[in-house]
Design a protein around this motif. Structure first.
Motif, PDB file in Angstrom:
ATOM      1  N   VAL A 139       0.678  -1.552   0.374  1.00  0.00           N
ATOM      2  CA  VAL A 139       0.405   0.078   0.057  1.00  0.00           C
ATOM      3  C   VAL A 139       0.429   1.453   0.165  1.00  0.00           C
ATOM      4  N   ALA A 140       2.132   1.035   0.646  1.00  0.00           N
ATOM      5  CA  ALA A 140       2.706   2.360   0.934  1.00  0.00           C
ATOM      6  C   ALA A 140       3.297   2.802  -0.578  1.00  0.00           C
ATOM      7  N   ARG A 141       4.027   1.597  -1.724  1.00  0.00           N
ATOM      8  CA  ARG A 141       4.495   1.904  -2.703  1.00  0.00           C
ATOM      9  C   ARG A 141       3.645   2.286  -3.472  1.00  0.00           C
ATOM     10  N   LEU A 142       2.699   2.102  -3.618  1.00  0.00           N
ATOM     11  CA  LEU A 142       1.120   2.368  -4.142  1.00  0.00           C
ATOM     12  C   LEU A 142       0.918   3.601  -4.036  1.00  0.00           C
ATOM     13  N   THR A 143       1.230   4.214  -2.918  1.00  0.00           N
ATOM     14  CA  THR A 143       0.221   5.477  -2.205  1.00  0.00           C
ATOM     15  C   THR A 143       1.888   6.602  -2.963  1.00  0.00           C
ATOM     16  N   LEU A 144       3.023   6.506  -2.590  1.00  0.00           N
ATOM     17  CA  LEU A 144       4.196   6.664  -3.045  1.00  0.00           C
ATOM     18  C   LEU A 144       4.091   7.163  -4.384  1.00  0.00           C
ATOM     19  N   ARG A 145       3.907   5.905  -5.238  1.00  0.00           N
ATOM     20  CA  ARG A 145       3.842   5.595  -6.736  1.00  0.00           C
ATOM     21  C   ARG A 145       2.700   7.535  -7.311  1.00  0.00           C
ATOM     22  N   ALA A 146       1.172   7.109  -6.503  1.00  0.00           N
ATOM     23  CA  ALA A 146       0.732   8.358  -6.297  1.00  0.00           C
ATOM     24  C   ALA A 146       0.972   9.697  -6.527  1.00  0.00           C
ATOM     25  N   LEU A 147       1.431   9.926  -5.626  1.00  0.00           N
ATOM     26  CA  LEU A 147       1.261  11.130  -4.748  1.00  0.00           C
ATOM     27  C   LEU A 147       3.083  11.796  -5.973  1.00  0.00           C
ATOM     28  N   LEU A 148       3.400  11.045  -6.250  1.00  0.00           N
ATOM     29  CA  LEU A 148       4.912  10.859  -7.327  1.00  0.00           C
ATOM     30  C   LEU A 148       4.861  11.908  -8.457  1.00  0.00           C
ATOM     31  N   GLY A 149       3.438  10.814  -8.828  1.00  0.00           N
ATOM     32  CA  GLY A 149       3.319  11.110 -10.184  1.00  0.00           C
ATOM     33  C   GLY A 149       3.432  12.731 -10.886  1.00  0.00           C
ATOM     34  N   ARG A 150       3.511  12.999 -12.270  1.00  0.00           N
ATOM     35  CA  ARG A 150       4.135  14.241 -12.915  1.00  0.00           C
ATOM     36  C   ARG A 150       3.344  15.402 -12.505  1.00  0.00           C
ATOM     37  N   ARG A 151       2.069  15.078 -12.014  1.00  0.00           N
ATOM     38  CA  ARG A 151       1.085  16.685 -11.999  1.00  0.00           C
ATOM     39  C   ARG A 151       1.987  17.054 -10.435  1.00  0.00           C
ATOM     40  N   ARG A 152       1.033  16.629  -9.759  1.00  0.00           N
ATOM     41  CA  ARG A 152       1.906  16.525  -8.369  1.00  0.00           C
ATOM     42  C   ARG A 152       3.535  16.768  -8.153  1.00  0.00           C
TER      43      ARG A 152
END
Length: 239
Positions: free
Chosen positions: A6-19
Protein backbone atom coordinates in the motif's frame (compact mmCIF):
# COMPACT_ATOMS: atom_id res chain seq x y z
CA UNK A 1 -0.37 -1.55 11.12
CA UNK A 2 1.81 -0.84 8.07
CA UNK A 3 1.63 -2.42 4.63
CA UNK A 4 4.59 -1.99 2.27
CA UNK A 5 2.54 -2.68 -0.87
CA UNK A 6 0.00 0.00 0.00
CA UNK A 7 2.86 2.37 0.85
CA UNK A 8 4.57 1.76 -2.49
CA UNK A 9 1.38 2.34 -4.48
CA UNK A 10 0.56 5.48 -2.50
CA UNK A 11 4.05 6.91 -2.95
CA UNK A 12 3.91 6.21 -6.67
CA UNK A 13 0.59 8.07 -6.92
CA UNK A 14 1.85 11.04 -4.90
CA UNK A 15 4.98 11.41 -6.98
CA UNK A 16 3.15 11.27 -10.29
CA UNK A 17 4.03 13.91 -12.84
CA UNK A 18 1.40 16.54 -11.99
CA UNK A 19 1.72 16.39 -8.21
CA UNK A 20 5.50 16.10 -8.35
CA UNK A 21 5.72 19.39 -10.24
CA UNK A 22 3.82 21.19 -7.49
CA UNK A 23 5.70 19.40 -4.73
CA UNK A 24 9.02 20.53 -6.15
CA UNK A 25 7.84 23.99 -7.21
CA UNK A 26 6.79 25.24 -3.78
CA UNK A 27 10.05 24.41 -1.94
CA UNK A 28 11.97 25.66 -4.97
CA UNK A 29 10.17 29.00 -4.72
CA UNK A 30 10.95 29.23 -1.00
CA UNK A 31 14.64 28.55 -1.58
CA UNK A 32 14.75 31.03 -4.46
CA UNK A 33 13.11 33.75 -2.38
CA UNK A 34 15.45 33.00 0.51
CA UNK A 35 18.53 33.25 -1.71
CA UNK A 36 17.34 36.53 -3.24
CA UNK A 37 16.54 38.02 0.17
CA UNK A 38 19.91 36.96 1.57
CA UNK A 39 21.66 38.47 -1.45
CA UNK A 40 19.79 41.77 -1.18
CA UNK A 41 19.71 42.43 2.57
CA UNK A 42 22.20 39.97 4.03
CA UNK A 43 21.62 37.90 7.16
CA UNK A 44 18.75 39.42 9.14
CA UNK A 45 16.94 37.50 11.88
CA UNK A 46 13.72 39.51 11.61
CA UNK A 47 13.43 39.02 7.86
CA UNK A 48 14.31 35.32 8.20
CA UNK A 49 11.52 34.88 10.75
CA UNK A 50 9.07 36.75 8.49
CA UNK A 51 9.91 34.62 5.44
CA UNK A 52 9.84 31.30 7.29
CA UNK A 53 6.83 32.09 9.45
CA UNK A 54 4.88 34.04 6.85
CA UNK A 55 5.54 32.00 3.72
CA UNK A 56 6.86 28.59 4.75
CA UNK A 57 4.64 27.85 7.76
CA UNK A 58 1.59 29.87 6.73
CA UNK A 59 1.42 28.97 3.04
CA UNK A 60 3.84 26.31 1.79
CA UNK A 61 3.35 23.71 4.54
CA UNK A 62 -0.49 23.63 4.37
CA UNK A 63 -0.45 23.60 0.55
CA UNK A 64 1.91 20.64 0.47
CA UNK A 65 -0.24 19.02 3.15
CA UNK A 66 -3.25 19.39 0.84
CA UNK A 67 -1.40 17.79 -2.07
CA UNK A 68 0.00 14.90 -0.03
CA UNK A 69 -2.98 14.29 2.26
CA UNK A 70 -5.74 14.34 -0.34
CA UNK A 71 -3.55 12.70 -2.98
CA UNK A 72 -2.83 9.73 -0.74
CA UNK A 73 -6.36 8.37 -1.07
CA UNK A 74 -8.76 10.82 -2.75
CA UNK A 75 -7.97 10.00 -6.39
CA UNK A 76 -8.37 6.26 -5.75
CA UNK A 77 -11.84 6.84 -4.37
CA UNK A 78 -12.77 9.25 -7.15
CA UNK A 79 -11.79 6.96 -10.03
CA UNK A 80 -13.00 3.77 -8.33
CA UNK A 81 -9.59 2.09 -8.26
CA UNK A 82 -9.90 1.82 -4.48
CA UNK A 83 -12.04 -1.26 -5.17
CA UNK A 84 -8.92 -3.26 -6.03
CA UNK A 85 -7.30 -2.29 -2.73
CA UNK A 86 -10.42 -2.98 -0.67
CA UNK A 87 -10.72 -6.43 -2.22
CA UNK A 88 -7.33 -7.41 -0.84
CA UNK A 89 -6.95 -9.07 2.59
CA UNK A 90 -5.68 -5.88 4.17
CA UNK A 91 -7.50 -4.34 7.12
CA UNK A 92 -8.85 -0.91 6.34
CA UNK A 93 -7.32 0.78 9.40
CA UNK A 94 -3.98 -0.53 8.15
CA UNK A 95 -4.65 1.07 4.75
CA UNK A 96 -5.44 4.42 6.37
CA UNK A 97 -2.43 4.31 8.70
CA UNK A 98 -0.07 3.36 5.88
CA UNK A 99 -1.35 6.14 3.64
CA UNK A 100 -1.04 8.61 6.53
CA UNK A 101 2.59 7.61 7.11
CA UNK A 102 3.39 8.08 3.42
CA UNK A 103 1.56 11.41 3.24
CA UNK A 104 3.36 12.58 6.36
CA UNK A 105 6.74 11.53 5.01
CA UNK A 106 6.14 13.37 1.75
CA UNK A 107 4.93 16.50 3.56
CA UNK A 108 7.93 16.57 5.88
CA UNK A 109 10.33 15.94 3.00
CA UNK A 110 8.91 18.70 0.80
CA UNK A 111 7.97 21.18 3.56
CA UNK A 112 10.00 20.81 6.75
CA UNK A 113 13.34 19.99 5.12
CA UNK A 114 13.23 22.94 2.66
CA UNK A 115 12.21 25.19 5.56
CA UNK A 116 15.35 24.14 7.42
CA UNK A 117 17.55 24.72 4.38
CA UNK A 118 15.92 28.09 3.68
CA UNK A 119 16.57 29.13 7.26
CA UNK A 120 20.27 28.41 6.92
CA UNK A 121 20.32 30.33 3.65
CA UNK A 122 18.59 33.33 5.20
CA UNK A 123 20.61 33.76 8.39
CA UNK A 124 22.70 30.66 9.06
CA UNK A 125 20.29 29.48 11.79
CA UNK A 126 21.01 32.52 13.92
CA UNK A 127 18.69 32.45 16.93
CA UNK A 128 17.87 28.84 16.01
CA UNK A 129 15.21 30.23 13.67
CA UNK A 130 15.86 27.63 10.95
CA UNK A 131 15.65 24.67 13.33
CA UNK A 132 12.65 26.14 15.15
CA UNK A 133 10.62 26.73 12.00
CA UNK A 134 11.56 23.33 10.57
CA UNK A 135 10.37 21.65 13.78
CA UNK A 136 7.15 23.66 13.67
CA UNK A 137 6.64 22.68 10.04
CA UNK A 138 7.24 19.01 10.87
CA UNK A 139 4.68 18.83 13.68
CA UNK A 140 2.16 20.83 11.66
CA UNK A 141 2.70 18.36 8.81
CA UNK A 142 1.38 15.56 11.02
CA UNK A 143 -1.95 17.29 11.61
CA UNK A 144 -2.24 18.54 8.03
CA UNK A 145 -1.62 15.06 6.61
CA UNK A 146 -4.26 13.47 8.84
CA UNK A 147 -6.82 16.23 8.27
CA UNK A 148 -6.49 16.27 4.49
CA UNK A 149 -6.39 12.47 4.32
CA UNK A 150 -9.75 12.48 6.11
CA UNK A 151 -11.01 15.11 3.68
CA UNK A 152 -10.03 12.86 0.79
CA UNK A 153 -12.27 10.09 2.13
CA UNK A 154 -15.40 12.17 2.61
CA UNK A 155 -15.67 14.36 -0.50
CA UNK A 156 -14.72 14.39 -4.15
CA UNK A 157 -13.88 18.07 -3.80
CA UNK A 158 -11.15 17.51 -1.23
CA UNK A 159 -8.49 19.44 -3.12
CA UNK A 160 -10.69 22.50 -3.61
CA UNK A 161 -11.83 22.52 0.01
CA UNK A 162 -8.28 21.90 1.17
CA UNK A 163 -6.97 24.81 -0.89
CA UNK A 164 -9.65 27.11 0.50
CA UNK A 165 -8.70 26.03 4.01
CA UNK A 166 -4.97 26.46 3.37
CA UNK A 167 -5.16 29.80 1.57
CA UNK A 168 -8.09 31.46 3.34
CA UNK A 169 -8.12 30.05 6.85
CA UNK A 170 -4.44 29.33 7.50
CA UNK A 171 -2.78 32.03 5.38
CA UNK A 172 -5.32 34.81 5.95
CA UNK A 173 -7.83 34.36 8.77
CA UNK A 174 -5.63 32.20 10.99
CA UNK A 175 -2.80 34.70 10.69
CA UNK A 176 -4.79 37.92 11.13
CA UNK A 177 -7.90 37.25 13.23
CA UNK A 178 -6.94 36.78 16.91
CA UNK A 179 -9.81 34.49 17.91
CA UNK A 180 -9.30 32.19 14.92
CA UNK A 181 -5.62 31.63 15.64
CA UNK A 182 -6.42 29.15 18.40
CA UNK A 183 -7.92 26.82 15.77
CA UNK A 184 -5.06 27.24 13.29
CA UNK A 185 -2.67 24.33 12.76
CA UNK A 186 -0.11 26.85 11.60
CA UNK A 187 -0.29 28.58 15.00
CA UNK A 188 0.17 25.25 16.78
CA UNK A 189 3.32 24.58 14.81
CA UNK A 190 4.44 28.16 15.37
CA UNK A 191 3.99 27.67 19.11
CA UNK A 192 6.60 24.90 19.06
CA UNK A 193 8.84 27.05 16.89
CA UNK A 194 8.56 29.85 19.42
CA UNK A 195 9.51 27.51 22.25
CA UNK A 196 12.58 26.23 20.38
CA UNK A 197 13.69 29.55 18.90
CA UNK A 198 12.84 31.74 21.85
CA UNK A 199 12.89 35.49 21.61
CA UNK A 200 10.17 37.64 20.11
CA UNK A 201 10.72 36.92 16.41
CA UNK A 202 8.53 33.82 16.30
CA UNK A 203 5.32 34.29 18.22
CA UNK A 204 2.08 32.38 18.60
CA UNK A 205 -1.03 33.17 20.61
CA UNK A 206 -1.41 29.47 21.45
CA UNK A 207 0.67 28.23 24.37
CA UNK A 208 2.83 25.17 23.88
CA UNK A 209 0.79 22.72 26.00
CA UNK A 210 -2.59 23.47 24.35
CA UNK A 211 -0.85 23.47 20.97
CA UNK A 212 0.58 19.98 21.50
CA UNK A 213 -2.73 18.69 22.86
CA UNK A 214 -4.67 20.11 19.90
CA UNK A 215 -2.17 18.67 17.42
CA UNK A 216 -2.53 15.23 18.98
CA UNK A 217 -6.33 15.41 19.20
CA UNK A 218 -6.80 16.58 15.60
CA UNK A 219 -4.36 13.99 14.25
CA UNK A 220 -5.89 11.12 16.22
CA UNK A 221 -9.49 12.14 15.49
CA UNK A 222 -8.89 12.69 11.77
CA UNK A 223 -7.11 9.34 11.44
CA UNK A 224 -9.85 7.54 13.31
CA UNK A 225 -12.64 9.12 11.25
CA UNK A 226 -10.77 8.39 8.02
CA UNK A 227 -10.54 4.74 9.02
CA UNK A 228 -14.21 4.76 9.94
CA UNK A 229 -15.15 6.32 6.63
CA UNK A 230 -13.06 3.88 4.61
CA UNK A 231 -14.52 1.03 6.64
CA UNK A 232 -18.03 2.13 5.69
CA UNK A 233 -17.28 1.87 1.98
CA UNK A 234 -18.34 -1.33 0.22
CA UNK A 235 -17.12 -2.86 -2.97
CA UNK A 236 -20.56 -2.33 -4.42
CA UNK A 237 -20.35 1.40 -3.60
CA UNK A 238 -17.04 1.72 -5.46
CA UNK A 239 -17.80 -0.52 -8.39
Amino acid sequence: MYNTTVARLTLRALLGRRRALILFALPGLLLLVSAVVRGLVGADDTIAADVLGGFALATMVPLIGVIAGTGAIGPEIDDGSIVHLLSKPVKRPVIVFTKLVVALGVTVLFAAVPTLVAGFVLNGNSGRIAVACAAGAAVASVAYSALFLLLGTVTRHAVVIGLVYALVWESLIGSLVPGARTLSIQQWGLSLAQRIGGGDLLTSEVRIVPAVVLLCVVTAAATWFAGLRLGSLTLADEG
